[in-house]
Design a protein around this motif. Structure first.
Motif, PDB file in Angstrom:
ATOM      1  N   GLU A   1      -1.079  -6.990   5.588  1.00  0.00           N
ATOM      2  CA  GLU A   1      -0.818  -6.300   6.842  1.00  0.00           C
ATOM      3  C   GLU A   1       0.186  -7.076   7.685  1.00  0.00           C
ATOM      4  O   GLU A   1       0.110  -8.295   7.782  1.00  0.00           O
ATOM      5  CB  GLU A   1      -2.148  -6.181   7.581  1.00  0.00           C
ATOM      6  N   PHE A   2       1.144  -6.356   8.281  1.00  0.00           N
ATOM      7  CA  PHE A   2       2.120  -7.003   9.150  1.00  0.00           C
ATOM      8  C   PHE A   2       1.446  -7.312  10.469  1.00  0.00           C
ATOM      9  O   PHE A   2       0.806  -6.469  11.073  1.00  0.00           O
ATOM     10  CB  PHE A   2       3.331  -6.098   9.350  1.00  0.00           C
TER      11      PHE A   2
ATOM     12  N   MET B   1       6.007 -13.897   8.466  1.00  0.00           N
ATOM     13  CA  MET B   1       4.996 -13.382   7.527  1.00  0.00           C
ATOM     14  C   MET B   1       3.727 -14.233   7.496  1.00  0.00           C
ATOM     15  O   MET B   1       2.627 -13.696   7.415  1.00  0.00           O
ATOM     16  CB  MET B   1       5.593 -13.268   6.119  1.00  0.00           C
TER      17      MET B   1
END
Length: 127
Positions: free
Chosen positions: A2-3, A70
């Motif tokens: 998930e971002f 990230m």
């Protein structure tokens, strides 16, 4: 996976600094002549080595920033902040010893210092 977009102010500032570094890196990676021209540099005799160096440096900046975005950990933000701190230090050294003092250099110095301070302020708990 998930971002993750941070909600805390300090981490969001560090995230924003990494996004700005990513964008600058992508410009160097995909538009090296534009990046070189913005920095006041020219390629001579249609040299491909200069473009390769600009793309490589842009890719390095983009990769480091993308990793910080990230992973979203303090140590990756520390890497981004440290890299831009040393870049700003190199610009200061150049201004003092190479007589490259000018308005464009000052603006770029301020940008580098800002890109260094945003992640480092979060990592060291100032924000």
């Amino acid at each position: 996976m998930e971002f993750y977009i941070p909600t805390e102010t300090g981490e969001f500032l560090a995230f924003s600094g990494a996004v700005a570094a990513l964008l600058l890196g992508l410009v160097g990676l995909f538009a090296p002549r534009l990046a070189l021209k913005f920095n006041g540099l020219q390629l001579r005799d249609a040299s491909t080595e200069g473009c390769a160096a600009a793309r490589s440096l842009g890719g390095f900046h983009a990769g480091l920033a993308l990793c910080a975005i990230m992973v979203a950990q303090d140590w990756t933000y520390l890497a981004v902040g440290s890299a831009f701190s040393l870049a700003a230090f190199g610009r200061i050294l150049s201004m003092m010893s190479d007589a490259s003092f000018g308005w464009k250099g000052l603006v770029l110095l301020v940008v580098q210092m800002l890109l260094a301070m945003l992640p480092l302020a979060h990592v060291f708990g100032f924000v």
